[in-house]
Design a protein around this motif. Structure first.
Motif, PDB file in Angstrom:
ATOM      1  N   ARG A  53       2.381   1.381  -5.865  1.00 42.71           N
ATOM      2  CA  ARG A  53       1.677   0.425  -5.020  1.00 42.71           C
ATOM      3  C   ARG A  53       2.379   0.309  -3.657  1.00 42.71           C
ATOM      4  O   ARG A  53       1.735   0.318  -2.606  1.00 42.71           O
ATOM      5  CB  ARG A  53       1.600  -0.934  -5.707  1.00 42.71           C
ATOM      6  CG  ARG A  53       0.785  -1.981  -4.941  1.00 42.71           C
ATOM      7  CD  ARG A  53       0.574  -3.265  -5.738  1.00 42.71           C
ATOM      8  NE  ARG A  53       1.758  -3.727  -6.425  1.00 42.71           N
ATOM      9  CZ  ARG A  53       2.804  -4.309  -5.816  1.00 42.71           C
ATOM     10  NH1 ARG A  53       2.783  -4.460  -4.509  1.00 42.71           N
ATOM     11  NH2 ARG A  53       3.856  -4.718  -6.487  1.00 42.71           N
ATOM     12  N   THR A  57       0.343   1.348  -0.414  1.00 45.50           N
ATOM     13  CA  THR A  57      -0.095   0.271   0.487  1.00 45.50           C
ATOM     14  C   THR A  57       0.819   0.094   1.699  1.00 45.50           C
ATOM     15  O   THR A  57       0.353  -0.357   2.744  1.00 45.50           O
ATOM     16  CB  THR A  57      -0.165  -1.067  -0.269  1.00 45.50           C
ATOM     17  OG1 THR A  57       1.140  -1.351  -0.801  1.00 45.50           O
ATOM     18  CG2 THR A  57      -1.175  -1.022  -1.403  1.00 45.50           C
ATOM     19  N   LEU A  58       2.069   0.482   1.593  1.00 47.55           N
ATOM     20  CA  LEU A  58       3.006   0.244   2.703  1.00 47.55           C
ATOM     21  C   LEU A  58       3.492   1.522   3.377  1.00 47.55           C
ATOM     22  O   LEU A  58       3.978   1.473   4.512  1.00 47.55           O
ATOM     23  CB  LEU A  58       4.230  -0.537   2.204  1.00 47.55           C
ATOM     24  CG  LEU A  58       3.996  -1.928   1.634  1.00 47.55           C
ATOM     25  CD1 LEU A  58       5.326  -2.538   1.186  1.00 47.55           C
ATOM     26  CD2 LEU A  58       3.288  -2.819   2.633  1.00 47.55           C
ATOM     27  N   LEU A  87      -5.381   1.354  -7.384  1.00 50.38           N
ATOM     28  CA  LEU A  87      -4.719   1.053  -6.114  1.00 50.38           C
ATOM     29  C   LEU A  87      -5.695   1.202  -4.953  1.00 50.38           C
ATOM     30  O   LEU A  87      -6.626   2.011  -5.010  1.00 50.38           O
ATOM     31  CB  LEU A  87      -3.508   1.965  -5.912  1.00 50.38           C
ATOM     32  CG  LEU A  87      -2.357   1.786  -6.898  1.00 50.38           C
ATOM     33  CD1 LEU A  87      -1.295   2.862  -6.676  1.00 50.38           C
ATOM     34  CD2 LEU A  87      -1.748   0.387  -6.780  1.00 50.38           C
ATOM     35  N   ASP A  88      -5.454   0.427  -3.913  1.00 50.21           N
ATOM     36  CA  ASP A  88      -6.332   0.494  -2.738  1.00 50.21           C
ATOM     37  C   ASP A  88      -5.486   0.698  -1.482  1.00 50.21           C
ATOM     38  O   ASP A  88      -4.600  -0.144  -1.231  1.00 50.21           O
ATOM     39  CB  ASP A  88      -7.141  -0.820  -2.621  1.00 50.21           C
ATOM     40  CG  ASP A  88      -8.100  -0.780  -1.447  1.00 50.21           C
ATOM     41  OD1 ASP A  88      -8.437  -1.864  -0.932  1.00 50.21           O
ATOM     42  OD2 ASP A  88      -8.479   0.331  -1.039  1.00 50.21           O
TER      43      ASP A  88
END
Ligand code: SF4
Length: 329
Positions: A53, A57-58, A87-88
């Motif tokens: 994640r 995401t980061l 996950l997005d």
């Protein structure tokens, strides 16, 4: 972003889920196997998904490939795939496997969100399989391949390591087998990553030799239809296409200049290169209460120090301490 000082950005994350394996390939480990990582050091499904994640995401990770050892040995593999698919933005999810047990699990992995698959297959002959993998499991691999295709995993890619005077003569047969079934075959030059440090340049079958083995049977032309980008495989059209074959020639035709890969080991270490001699520990940060941002910064620092290439062709080259079986493909 996971950028290094040579302008490369890592967006393809290879995650080794375990260092354990149920085969004993001669170019990877000794017959008795290795001392496996203590279970308490291996990341849990929750820890893996948290790192994924953070990466997605980061840090701009867009592709996730699960490897091993043998990832199918993880009973929670489908859960990890499913949580990765949630996950997005959703990363592309693939797996590299030796195919043992795949026939039973392909459909469930596809259902969980697996997109595509790479299966290792070095021979079509049971006696050669016994010599190379020190196990009698060729039928399992072949049925695993067809189950992957039936499950709708696409493309189904096949990874083959040719060993001199053991299975190199099978190159045309392996290509014919894959062409007939719509699998995309890639021949891989053996790399100095075996646990027993037995690799030798003379013993390795080079890309030029692979072309030599195929040319009496197939006409290979550069693949004008597909841009290579950061892909390890150099692909060629077979007999004018559309079928293709790939060659991953890390040693004789290195491709480090466009590398977009970063690796995570089963015990939570970041490797900025397959041949890295240093690692960065994320597991202690995870278990020590670090925030996502702190972990992301640590991960970025690990990639920032990435060397320009693997250095195999440098006189000063030293093989990494961690073997391939604990790094993953
Ligand atoms: S050897 Fe290292 S730098 Fe080169 S392509 Fe592989 S992972 Fe990238």
């Amino acid at each position: 972003m996971l950028a290094d000082s040579y302008g490369r950005v890592a967006t393809d994350l290879r995650v080794s889920l375990t260092d354990r394996c149920n085969l004993r390939c001669t170019y990877c480990m000794p017959p008795e196997g290795l001392e496996w990582l203590p279970r308490e050091e291996v990341l849990t499904a929750g820890e893996i998904v948290r790192l994924l994640r953070i990466g997605v995401t980061l840090l701009g990770i867009r592709e996730v490939r699960f490897t091993g050892g043998e990832p199918l040995l993880r009973p929670d593999l489908a859960e990890i795939v499913a949580r990765t698919a949630e996950l997005d933005p959703r990363p592309e999810i693939s797996i590299t496997t030796n195919g043992i047990g795949l026939a039973r699990r392909a459909a469930a992995l596809r259902e969980a969100g697996l997109d595509r698959i790479n299966v290792s297959l070095d021979t079509l002959r049971p006696e050669v399989f016994r010599t190379l993998a020190r196990r009698d499991r060729l039928p399992d691999v072949l049925s695993g391949l067809s189950a992957a295709e039936s499950a709708g995993l696409a493309p189904v890619k096949v990874n083959t390591v040719l060993m001199r005077d053991i299975n190199d003569f099978e190159a045309p047969d392996l290509l014919r087998y894959c062409l007939e079934r719509g699998y995309e075959l890639r021949f891989i030059e053996q790399m100095p990553l075996d646990a027993q440090h037995g690799w030798s340049r003379e013993g390795m079958v080079t890309a030029d030799e692979i072309f030599g083995l195929l040319s009496p049977w197939f006409t290979l032309t550069p693949d004008s239809e597909r841009a290579r980008g950061a892909a390890p495989a150099e692909t060629f059209l077979v007999d004018g296409g559309p079928a293709r074959v790939g060659v991953i020639a890390s040693v004789t035709r290195p491709f480090c200049g466009a590398c977009d890969r970063v690796r995570l080991t089963a015990d939570g270490q970041v490797r900025n290169c397959l041949f890295a001699r240093e690692e960065s520990d994320l597991r202690s940060s995870l278990r020590g209460g670090a925030s996502d941002e702190e972990i992301a910064r640590r991960w970025q620092a690990a990639v920032a120090s990435k060397l320009p290439g693997h250095g195999i062709n440098d006189p000063s080259f030293l093989q990494p301490d961690r073997p391939m079986s604990a790094i993953g493909g």
